[in-house]
Design a protein around this motif. Sequence first.
Motif, PDB file in Angstrom:
ATOM      1  N   UNK A  55      -9.797 -19.131  -6.460  1.00 56.97           N
ATOM      2  CA  UNK A  55      -9.083 -20.411  -6.363  1.00 56.97           C
ATOM      3  C   UNK A  55      -9.852 -21.518  -5.619  1.00 56.97           C
ATOM      4  N   UNK A  56     -10.851 -21.137  -4.813  1.00 52.55           N
ATOM      5  CA  UNK A  56     -11.607 -22.151  -4.061  1.00 52.55           C
ATOM      6  C   UNK A  56     -13.014 -21.640  -3.764  1.00 52.55           C
ATOM      7  N   UNK A  57     -13.822 -21.437  -4.786  1.00 54.14           N
ATOM      8  CA  UNK A  57     -15.145 -20.832  -4.595  1.00 54.14           C
ATOM      9  C   UNK A  57     -16.097 -21.674  -3.754  1.00 54.14           C
ATOM     10  N   UNK A  58     -15.819 -22.962  -3.605  1.00 54.55           N
ATOM     11  CA  UNK A  58     -16.703 -23.830  -2.827  1.00 54.55           C
ATOM     12  C   UNK A  58     -16.441 -23.760  -1.325  1.00 54.55           C
ATOM     13  N   UNK A  59     -15.334 -23.132  -0.949  1.00 53.38           N
ATOM     14  CA  UNK A  59     -14.981 -23.071   0.469  1.00 53.38           C
ATOM     15  C   UNK A  59     -15.478 -21.770   1.076  1.00 53.38           C
TER      16      UNK A  59
END
Length: 286
Positions: free
Chosen positions: A175-179
């Motif tokens: 859901x939030x691979x950049x975090x």
Amino acid sequence: MPDRSPKNNWYQNLNLEQKSKWYGQIADAYNRTRPRYPEQLVKRAVEIAQLSTNAKILEIGCATGTATTTFAELGFSLVCIEPNAEFCQILMRNCAAYEKVKIINTTFEEWELEKSQFDAVLAATSFHWVSSEVGYVKTAETLKTDGYLILLWNTPPQPTQEIYQKLLDPIYQTYAPDIKGYEAIATHQKNINGMGNKVIDSGKFQNLVSEELICEVTYKVDDYIALLSTLSPYIAMDSEQRHTLFANLRTSLHNYHGKTINLSFLSALQVAQKNFSTLSLGRVRE
């Protein structure tokens, strides 16, 4: 210190108005869930900076008072600069009992300089928000000849790496691979040390003293999710993405831990003295 690490300086690209409004929507959650600074470190900072009971402190970016109230309890006079209006409202309530605390709703950059008036300048997980072109010079100018800069840092409380990898990383990847949901203590230590190096490299300060503690805390799972909502990478997310991420994190943690979760964070101090040699050079040039 930024919400993840001092090396990520994207916040420096925000203008003063954007910085002032950044935390407005999560002020209550910030006040409720951000960890306070260990009294042991605060008293140690006071000792290193040789602050007497009648010392006058300027605090930069005090948020809701996570450090302010501890210094106020020790009897110091504080002038507190906080640009966020919502933070200021909560700060005024939190400091209502302290007659020697003055709160000013502005940025440090826009604050009218009071030259050579303060025994110490304090910034608690906030100095990175100040423009580097202004921060060191203006801080040195507002300090008395023998004044000190006190930086306190709290890294975001986080679960163990084992729990993160087992439960949370798959959710972040979906859901939030950049975090980056987890950072090792060693990474935080390196980044905080880098902030201390910048203080000395500015040429305005000397004799840096750094100390740290690893703190253990227990949060309700819902409060941990609320804590995440106060961190800049999550504030910057699309609201629907954030809601989906938090819902899945909450469910996973509730299923595994129940209502509470054990977390840890690094708390650190950096104290540096105003540079006498720089002051002398300035006078010669004048």
